[in-house]
Design a protein around this motif. Structure first.
Motif, PDB file in Angstrom:
ATOM      1  N   ILE A 195       0.839  -1.201   0.000  1.00 11.37           N
ATOM      2  CA  ILE A 195       0.000   0.000   0.000  1.00 11.37           C
ATOM      3  C   ILE A 195       0.871   1.246   0.000  1.00 11.37           C
ATOM      4  CG2 ILE A 195      -1.590   1.346   1.432  1.00 11.37           C
ATOM      5  CD1 ILE A 195      -2.888  -1.350   2.224  1.00 11.37           C
ATOM      6  N   SER A 196       1.939   1.228   0.796  1.00  5.92           N
ATOM      7  CA  SER A 196       2.868   2.353   0.819  1.00  5.92           C
ATOM      8  C   SER A 196       3.491   2.568  -0.555  1.00  5.92           C
ATOM      9  CB  SER A 196       3.956   2.099   1.866  1.00  5.92           C
ATOM     10  OG  SER A 196       4.914   3.129   1.867  1.00  5.92           O
ATOM     11  N   TYR A 197       3.870   1.471  -1.224  1.00  6.17           N
ATOM     12  CA  TYR A 197       4.445   1.544  -2.571  1.00  6.17           C
ATOM     13  C   TYR A 197       3.442   2.157  -3.549  1.00  6.17           C
ATOM     14  CZ  TYR A 197       6.123  -0.202  -7.110  1.00  6.17           C
ATOM     15  OH  TYR A 197       6.522  -0.300  -8.425  1.00  6.17           O
ATOM     16  N   LEU A 198       2.193   1.698  -3.480  1.00  5.08           N
ATOM     17  CA  LEU A 198       1.166   2.212  -4.389  1.00  5.08           C
ATOM     18  C   LEU A 198       0.939   3.709  -4.183  1.00  5.08           C
ATOM     19  CD1 LEU A 198      -1.395  -0.735  -4.139  1.00  5.08           C
ATOM     20  CD2 LEU A 198       0.086  -0.193  -6.090  1.00  5.08           C
ATOM     21  N   LYS A 199       0.899   4.136  -2.940  1.00  8.64           N
ATOM     22  CA  LYS A 199       0.689   5.558  -2.651  1.00  8.64           C
ATOM     23  C   LYS A 199       1.850   6.398  -3.166  1.00  8.64           C
ATOM     24  CE  LYS A 199      -2.334   5.041   1.386  1.00  8.64           C
ATOM     25  NZ  LYS A 199      -2.449   5.214   2.855  1.00  8.64           N
ATOM     26  N   ARG A 200       3.063   5.878  -3.011  1.00  4.90           N
ATOM     27  CA  ARG A 200       4.231   6.618  -3.519  1.00  4.90           C
ATOM     28  C   ARG A 200       4.209   6.720  -5.038  1.00  4.90           C
ATOM     29  NH1 ARG A 200       7.133   3.490   0.163  1.00  4.90           N
ATOM     30  NH2 ARG A 200       8.164   2.344  -1.511  1.00  4.90           N
ATOM     31  N   ASN A 201       3.493   5.802  -5.675  1.00  3.66           N
ATOM     32  CA  ASN A 201       3.393   5.827  -7.128  1.00  3.66           C
ATOM     33  C   ASN A 201       2.111   6.503  -7.615  1.00  3.66           C
ATOM     34  OD1 ASN A 201       5.623   4.130  -8.745  1.00  3.66           O
ATOM     35  ND2 ASN A 201       5.367   3.234  -6.700  1.00  3.66           N
ATOM     36  N   GLY A 202       1.477   7.262  -6.733  1.00  3.37           N
ATOM     37  CA  GLY A 202       0.389   8.122  -7.153  1.00  3.37           C
ATOM     38  C   GLY A 202      -1.008   7.531  -7.067  1.00  3.37           C
ATOM     39  N   VAL A 203      -1.138   6.331  -6.499  1.00  2.00           N
ATOM     40  CA  VAL A 203      -2.472   5.739  -6.320  1.00  2.00           C
ATOM     41  C   VAL A 203      -3.145   6.409  -5.128  1.00  2.00           C
ATOM     42  CG1 VAL A 203      -3.758   3.637  -5.778  1.00  2.00           C
ATOM     43  CG2 VAL A 203      -1.778   3.530  -7.316  1.00  2.00           C
ATOM     44  N   THR A 204      -4.348   6.890  -5.323  1.00  2.00           N
ATOM     45  CA  THR A 204      -5.044   7.596  -4.246  1.00  2.00           C
ATOM     46  C   THR A 204      -6.270   6.846  -3.739  1.00  2.00           C
ATOM     47  OG1 THR A 204      -6.326   8.849  -5.869  1.00  2.00           O
ATOM     48  CG2 THR A 204      -4.275   9.852  -5.057  1.00  2.00           C
ATOM     49  N   LYS A 205      -6.726   5.845  -4.475  1.00  2.00           N
ATOM     50  CA  LYS A 205      -7.935   5.119  -4.086  1.00  2.00           C
ATOM     51  C   LYS A 205      -7.676   3.617  -4.170  1.00  2.00           C
ATOM     52  CE  LYS A 205     -11.793   6.960  -5.144  1.00  2.00           C
ATOM     53  NZ  LYS A 205     -13.009   7.466  -5.836  1.00  2.00           N
ATOM     54  N   ILE A 206      -7.712   2.943  -3.016  1.00  2.00           N
ATOM     55  CA  ILE A 206      -7.422   1.511  -2.955  1.00  2.00           C
ATOM     56  C   ILE A 206      -8.604   0.781  -2.323  1.00  2.00           C
ATOM     57  CG2 ILE A 206      -5.886  -0.278  -2.046  1.00  2.00           C
ATOM     58  CD1 ILE A 206      -3.686   1.854  -1.888  1.00  2.00           C
ATOM     59  N   GLY A 207      -9.174  -0.145  -3.071  1.00  4.97           N
ATOM     60  CA  GLY A 207     -10.209  -1.023  -2.554  1.00  4.97           C
ATOM     61  C   GLY A 207      -9.600  -2.362  -2.192  1.00  4.97           C
ATOM     62  N   GLY A 208     -10.372  -3.204  -1.541  1.00  2.00           N
ATOM     63  CA  GLY A 208      -9.846  -4.500  -1.130  1.00  2.00           C
ATOM     64  C   GLY A 208     -10.794  -5.639  -1.441  1.00  2.00           C
ATOM     65  N   TRP A 209     -10.237  -6.771  -1.842  1.00  2.00           N
ATOM     66  CA  TRP A 209     -10.977  -8.032  -1.990  1.00  2.00           C
ATOM     67  C   TRP A 209     -10.228  -9.071  -1.171  1.00  2.00           C
ATOM     68  CZ3 TRP A 209     -10.824 -13.127  -2.719  1.00  2.00           C
ATOM     69  CH2 TRP A 209     -11.969 -13.803  -3.143  1.00  2.00           C
ATOM     70  N   GLY A 210     -10.939  -9.768  -0.287  1.00  2.00           N
ATOM     71  CA  GLY A 210     -10.295 -10.796   0.527  1.00  2.00           C
ATOM     72  C   GLY A 210     -11.158 -12.037   0.625  1.00  2.00           C
ATOM     73  N   GLY A 211     -10.538 -13.199   0.503  1.00  2.00           N
ATOM     74  CA  GLY A 211     -11.264 -14.459   0.603  1.00  2.00           C
ATOM     75  C   GLY A 211     -10.700 -15.346   1.698  1.00  2.00           C
ATOM     76  N   SER A 212     -11.573 -15.905   2.528  1.00  2.00           N
ATOM     77  CA  SER A 212     -11.198 -16.856   3.572  1.00  2.00           C
ATOM     78  C   SER A 212     -10.155 -16.233   4.510  1.00  2.00           C
ATOM     79  CB  SER A 212     -10.707 -18.160   2.932  1.00  2.00           C
ATOM     80  OG  SER A 212     -10.579 -19.186   3.877  1.00  2.00           O
ATOM     81  N   ILE A 213      -8.990 -16.875   4.680  1.00  2.00           N
ATOM     82  CA  ILE A 213      -7.986 -16.284   5.569  1.00  2.00           C
ATOM     83  C   ILE A 213      -7.351 -15.049   4.923  1.00  2.00           C
ATOM     84  CG2 ILE A 213      -5.889 -17.539   4.870  1.00  2.00           C
ATOM     85  CD1 ILE A 213      -5.440 -17.966   7.952  1.00  2.00           C
ATOM     86  N   GLY A 214      -7.492 -14.906   3.604  1.00  2.00           N
ATOM     87  CA  GLY A 214      -7.080 -13.666   2.957  1.00  2.00           C
ATOM     88  C   GLY A 214      -7.947 -12.499   3.411  1.00  2.00           C
ATOM     89  N   ALA A 215      -9.225 -12.775   3.680  1.00  3.45           N
ATOM     90  CA  ALA A 215     -10.103 -11.752   4.237  1.00  3.45           C
ATOM     91  C   ALA A 215      -9.656 -11.376   5.644  1.00  3.45           C
ATOM     92  CB  ALA A 215     -11.547 -12.248   4.250  1.00  3.45           C
ATOM     93  N   THR A 216      -9.162 -12.367   6.392  1.00  4.48           N
ATOM     94  CA  THR A 216      -8.589 -12.086   7.716  1.00  4.48           C
ATOM     95  C   THR A 216      -7.464 -11.080   7.586  1.00  4.48           C
ATOM     96  OG1 THR A 216      -9.084 -14.359   8.393  1.00  4.48           O
ATOM     97  CG2 THR A 216      -7.517 -13.130   9.747  1.00  4.48           C
ATOM     98  N   MET A 217      -6.537 -11.350   6.673  1.00  9.58           N
ATOM     99  CA  MET A 217      -5.401 -10.455   6.463  1.00  9.58           C
ATOM    100  C   MET A 217      -5.869  -9.067   6.062  1.00  9.58           C
ATOM    101  SD  MET A 217      -3.016 -13.055   4.260  1.00  9.58           S
ATOM    102  CE  MET A 217      -2.567 -14.691   4.846  1.00  9.58           C
ATOM    103  N   LEU A 218      -6.861  -9.008   5.181  1.00 11.50           N
ATOM    104  CA  LEU A 218      -7.357  -7.726   4.705  1.00 11.50           C
ATOM    105  C   LEU A 218      -8.031  -6.934   5.824  1.00 11.50           C
ATOM    106  CD1 LEU A 218      -7.619  -6.055   2.061  1.00 11.50           C
ATOM    107  CD2 LEU A 218      -9.875  -7.095   1.778  1.00 11.50           C
ATOM    108  N   LEU A 219      -8.835  -7.615   6.632  1.00 15.70           N
ATOM    109  CA  LEU A 219      -9.517  -6.944   7.740  1.00 15.70           C
ATOM    110  C   LEU A 219      -8.514  -6.426   8.774  1.00 15.70           C
ATOM    111  CD1 LEU A 219     -12.527  -9.385   8.167  1.00 15.70           C
ATOM    112  CD2 LEU A 219     -12.657  -6.998   7.408  1.00 15.70           C
ATOM    113  N   LEU A 220      -7.444  -7.162   8.979  1.00 10.68           N
ATOM    114  CA  LEU A 220      -6.407  -6.702   9.904  1.00 10.68           C
ATOM    115  C   LEU A 220      -5.651  -5.512   9.319  1.00 10.68           C
ATOM    116  CD1 LEU A 220      -5.025 -10.172  11.067  1.00 10.68           C
ATOM    117  CD2 LEU A 220      -6.503  -8.626  12.373  1.00 10.68           C
TER     118      LEU A 220
END
Length: 346
Positions: A195-220
């Motif tokens: 996320i830090s890398y994306l912001k440094r490269n000019g990304v201003t809007k980041i959404g998230g998709w998470g599945g199963s334990i990947g959703a755990t990681m995303l929620l954290l």
């Protein structure tokens, strides 16, 4: 053969057979976390709990070196026919393998430069594989059609991150509780680093998709990083439910207790990375949960309680189990409709 069996389940809509696939997966999980005597000691785990926090122990390391190379797999075409640039971004991981330190890996699908583009950080669940891409790509296409770029996270111990001589996914959950928690913390650190890398490269809007334990990681990750929206599918939202109160893991829990680990201590330890212990920070009107009615890891009742706690109104139930969720063709279109909803109020 497995595909034929799963297809038969999909056609028959047999809830019993679908539940049995989940139960089989839970038994495999039990074998993974009881493959050896529990590592460490209860005293060592207690000391780990006292000094560890989600925010501080997932802080991105400074001066990370990123390597960008072509992505030689998982190729797709942009739905509009636009040129789609695919690449792999890697950087050093804090996870130690038997033969040295691991490497964090992300697959990127973008049209032109990242600057000023919308991005979806895509975090899959345990067991994600090259075969799974046959289904995952349909989520990608829905997002690409709506002018999102995709940044896909390769979880530890999966795909190129699989340890030599071991099966895909082996190592995510082990008899070593401190290691299990540290792997999740390092996964969140890697997501925050990207996320830090994306912001440094000019990304201003980041959404998230998470599945199963990947959703755990995303929620954290969402506890310390700002997301425009979140879509979580069959999320692991409570380790107490999945592990410590699951009848199919009673043998594993008994082995932990025999080794001196009380349930209270284990719940404290896994509580550091347990989404149910935290309050969602994203606007709940920009969050959606896709869940499986026959899920044997997170029962429907618990999913509803999690949604109510976080005021999430967008819940879609599917007549599937945890293991068969991707066989539901409707989920891909439903995801596209959710993206239309969040885009309409930008």
């Amino acid at each position: 053969m497995l595909l034929l069996f799963l297809s038969a389940l999909c056609l028959s809509s047999c809830s019993y057979a679908q539940k049995q696939l989940d139960i089989s997966g839970l038994k495999d999980l039990s074998e993974d976390i009881t493959a050896d005597v529990p590592a460490g000691t209860p005293e060592k785990l207690q000391a780990f709990v006292l000094k560890t926090t989600l925010a501080t122990d997932t802080e991105p390391a400074p001066d990370i070196h990123f390597t960008v190379s072509p992505l030689g797999k998982w190729q797709i075409e942009h739905p509009s026919g636009d040129k789609l640039i695919t690449e792999k971004i890697t950087f050093p991981s804090g996870i130690r393998h038997q033969n040295g330190m691991d490497t964090a890996i992300f697959y990127v699908y973008r049209t032109g430069e990242l600057k000023d583009k919308k991005v979806i950080l895509w975090v899959p669940g345990a067991g994600v594989s090259d075969f799974a891409f046959r289904f995952i790509k349909y989520f990608f296409l829905e997002a690409l059609a709506r002018n999102y770029n995709i940044v896909f996270y390769v979880p530890p111990y999966h795909l190129e991150r699989t340890e030599a001589g071991k099966r895909n996914g082996a190592g995510m959950l082990t008899p070593d509780h401190e290691k299990n928690i540290s792997v999740l913390l390092n996964s969140v650190r890697e997501l925050r680093t990207m996320i830090s890398y994306l912001k440094r490269n000019g990304v201003t809007k980041i959404g998230g998709w998470g599945g199963s334990i990947g959703a755990t990681m995303l929620l954290l990750t969402e506890q310390t990083e700002e997301f425009d929206h979140l879509n979580i599918m069959i999320p692991i939202i409570d380790f107490d439910t999945v592990i410590f109160r699951n009848k199919h893991l009673r043998g594993a829990v008994a082995q932990f207790e025999k080794a001196g680990y009380s349930i209270n201590l284990l719940e404290q330890a896994y509580g550091i990375v347990n989404p149910i212990r935290y309050q969602l920070k994203v606007d709940p009107s920009r969050a959606q949960i896709m869940y499986a009615e026959y899920d044997q890891l997170t029962p429907e009742m618990d999913m509803a309680a999690f949604a109510q706690k976080n005021n999430i109104k967008k819940l879609i139930a599917y007549p599937r189990s945890h293991a068969t969720m991707l066989l539901t063709g409707k989920i891909y279109g439903d995801y596209g409709l959710f993206l239309d909803t969040v885009n309409s109020v930008d």
